[in-house]
Design a protein around this motif. Sequence first.
Motif, PDB file in Angstrom:
ATOM      1  N   VAL A  12       0.825  -1.214   0.000  1.00 29.99           N
ATOM      2  CA  VAL A  12       0.000   0.000   0.000  1.00 29.99           C
ATOM      3  C   VAL A  12       0.855   1.259   0.000  1.00 29.99           C
ATOM      4  CG1 VAL A  12      -1.762   1.285   1.277  1.00 29.99           C
ATOM      5  CG2 VAL A  12      -1.906  -1.215   1.109  1.00 29.99           C
ATOM      6  N   ASN A  13       1.912   1.285   0.781  1.00 28.65           N
ATOM      7  CA  ASN A  13       2.782   2.464   0.838  1.00 28.65           C
ATOM      8  C   ASN A  13       3.354   2.761  -0.547  1.00 28.65           C
ATOM      9  OD1 ASN A  13       2.629   0.982   3.380  1.00 28.65           O
ATOM     10  ND2 ASN A  13       4.010   2.532   4.229  1.00 28.65           N
ATOM     11  N   ALA A  14       3.869   1.712  -1.184  1.00 29.99           N
ATOM     12  CA  ALA A  14       4.455   1.892  -2.521  1.00 29.99           C
ATOM     13  C   ALA A  14       3.397   2.310  -3.528  1.00 29.99           C
ATOM     14  CB  ALA A  14       5.132   0.597  -2.960  1.00 29.99           C
ATOM     15  N   GLU A  15       2.195   1.772  -3.404  1.00 32.60           N
ATOM     16  CA  GLU A  15       1.127   2.098  -4.351  1.00 32.60           C
ATOM     17  C   GLU A  15       0.714   3.560  -4.231  1.00 32.60           C
ATOM     18  OE1 GLU A  15      -1.149   1.393  -7.558  1.00 32.60           O
ATOM     19  OE2 GLU A  15       0.248  -0.035  -6.631  1.00 32.60           O
ATOM     20  N   GLN A  16       0.748   4.125  -3.019  1.00 36.25           N
ATOM     21  CA  GLN A  16       0.432   5.545  -2.849  1.00 36.25           C
ATOM     22  C   GLN A  16       1.438   6.411  -3.588  1.00 36.25           C
ATOM     23  OE1 GLN A  16      -2.708   6.003  -2.066  1.00 36.25           O
ATOM     24  NE2 GLN A  16      -2.460   7.250  -0.208  1.00 36.25           N
ATOM     25  N   VAL A  17       2.701   6.020  -3.527  1.00 41.29           N
ATOM     26  CA  VAL A  17       3.737   6.759  -4.261  1.00 41.29           C
ATOM     27  C   VAL A  17       3.574   6.553  -5.763  1.00 41.29           C
ATOM     28  CG1 VAL A  17       6.223   7.009  -4.644  1.00 41.29           C
ATOM     29  CG2 VAL A  17       5.358   6.596  -2.334  1.00 41.29           C
ATOM     30  N   LYS A  18       3.347   5.322  -6.171  1.00 38.55           N
ATOM     31  CA  LYS A  18       3.238   4.985  -7.590  1.00 38.55           C
ATOM     32  C   LYS A  18       2.085   5.707  -8.271  1.00 38.55           C
ATOM     33  CE  LYS A  18       2.807   0.917 -10.602  1.00 38.55           C
ATOM     34  NZ  LYS A  18       2.661  -0.567 -10.620  1.00 38.55           N
ATOM     35  N   SER A  19       0.969   5.871  -7.554  1.00 39.99           N
ATOM     36  CA  SER A  19      -0.211   6.523  -8.133  1.00 39.99           C
ATOM     37  C   SER A  19      -0.132   8.047  -8.092  1.00 39.99           C
ATOM     38  CB  SER A  19      -1.475   6.065  -7.401  1.00 39.99           C
ATOM     39  OG  SER A  19      -1.484   6.540  -6.060  1.00 39.99           O
ATOM     40  N   GLY A  20       0.944   8.561  -7.490  1.00 37.76           N
ATOM     41  CA  GLY A  20       1.076  10.017  -7.388  1.00 37.76           C
ATOM     42  C   GLY A  20       0.257  10.599  -6.252  1.00 37.76           C
ATOM     43  N   SER A  21      -0.038   9.770  -5.255  1.00 32.57           N
ATOM     44  CA  SER A  21      -0.814  10.239  -4.102  1.00 32.57           C
ATOM     45  C   SER A  21       0.071  10.577  -2.907  1.00 32.57           C
ATOM     46  CB  SER A  21      -1.823   9.163  -3.674  1.00 32.57           C
ATOM     47  OG  SER A  21      -2.731   8.881  -4.722  1.00 32.57           O
ATOM     48  N   ALA A  22       1.383  10.359  -3.038  1.00 32.23           N
ATOM     49  CA  ALA A  22       2.284  10.581  -1.906  1.00 32.23           C
ATOM     50  C   ALA A  22       3.683  10.932  -2.390  1.00 32.23           C
ATOM     51  CB  ALA A  22       2.342   9.328  -1.025  1.00 32.23           C
ATOM     52  N   TRP A  23       4.382  11.675  -1.530  1.00 34.34           N
ATOM     53  CA  TRP A  23       5.815  11.884  -1.691  1.00 34.34           C
ATOM     54  C   TRP A  23       6.555  10.775  -0.949  1.00 34.34           C
ATOM     55  CZ3 TRP A  23       2.765  16.198  -1.751  1.00 34.34           C
ATOM     56  CH2 TRP A  23       3.124  17.259  -2.594  1.00 34.34           C
ATOM     57  N   VAL A  24       7.770  10.515  -1.349  1.00 38.04           N
ATOM     58  CA  VAL A  24       8.665   9.703  -0.521  1.00 38.04           C
ATOM     59  C   VAL A  24       9.130  10.595   0.627  1.00 38.04           C
ATOM     60  CG1 VAL A  24      10.856   8.465  -0.416  1.00 38.04           C
ATOM     61  CG2 VAL A  24       9.423   8.300  -2.461  1.00 38.04           C
ATOM     62  N   TYR A  25       8.989  10.098   1.854  1.00 37.27           N
ATOM     63  CA  TYR A  25       9.375  10.876   3.035  1.00 37.27           C
ATOM     64  C   TYR A  25      10.868  10.634   3.288  1.00 37.27           C
ATOM     65  CZ  TYR A  25       8.008  13.371   7.313  1.00 37.27           C
ATOM     66  OH  TYR A  25       7.831  14.315   8.303  1.00 37.27           O
TER      67      TYR A  25
END
Length: 227
Positions: free
Chosen positions: A102-115
């Motif tokens: 899920v964490n990776a998918e949030q980044v992959k979909s453009g919903s999150a930055w890498v912290y």
Amino acid sequence: MKRLIPLAAFLLFPLLAHAETVNCRVVGVHDGDTLTCLTSQKKQLKVRLAEIDTPESKQPYGTRAQQALSGMVFGKDVRLEVQDTDRYGRKVARVYQDKTDVNAEQVKSGSAWVYRQYLKDKSLLALEADAKAAKRGLWALPESERMPPWEWRKADRDKRQDKREASATYTPPAKSKEEGSEFNCSTLKRCNAMSSCAEAKYQLQQCGNTKIDGNRDGIPCEALCKQ
């Protein structure tokens, strides 16, 4: 060689002791990187997705990031690979729903930055770069609207601190009794009804009570003002 085996086991033991896997069902999604889940023992856990940071609810794309997370996990069973417990008591974890990271998918979909401050899995950087190049999710926003959430939170804290300091710094000067702040003109008083020369001067100068300056010398209630 026989001596090395117990030593290796001893060195490995702290790593195993701190590893924690939790299975639970997601019962709440608060934003794009925070959820609540319920274990089989009916214990509620607040969970912060590790190594990523999503826009705050007041930022552009904040609601969309929450919706993206909710669509993947809400009402579903997940596995937590816990890395830490933060200062708010939340489990900081990589979250897996079936085979989905899920964490990776949030980044992959453009919903999150890498912290980056808490990054352990550097493969997330490649996912972020790919999402940015493809203008997915928040990366489709104008650059002026793409402030990283950790910078947004700092700016918000600084703004609130400036307001507190501004309100604490300015104290209106207290008026002295000579300014007549405690007097009023609702009643034109006689000298024997006044408590001070300051009040007498206020009555004469502010209220036009000329009766208390019988000799018209500008000094009211001489018994009070010539003491």
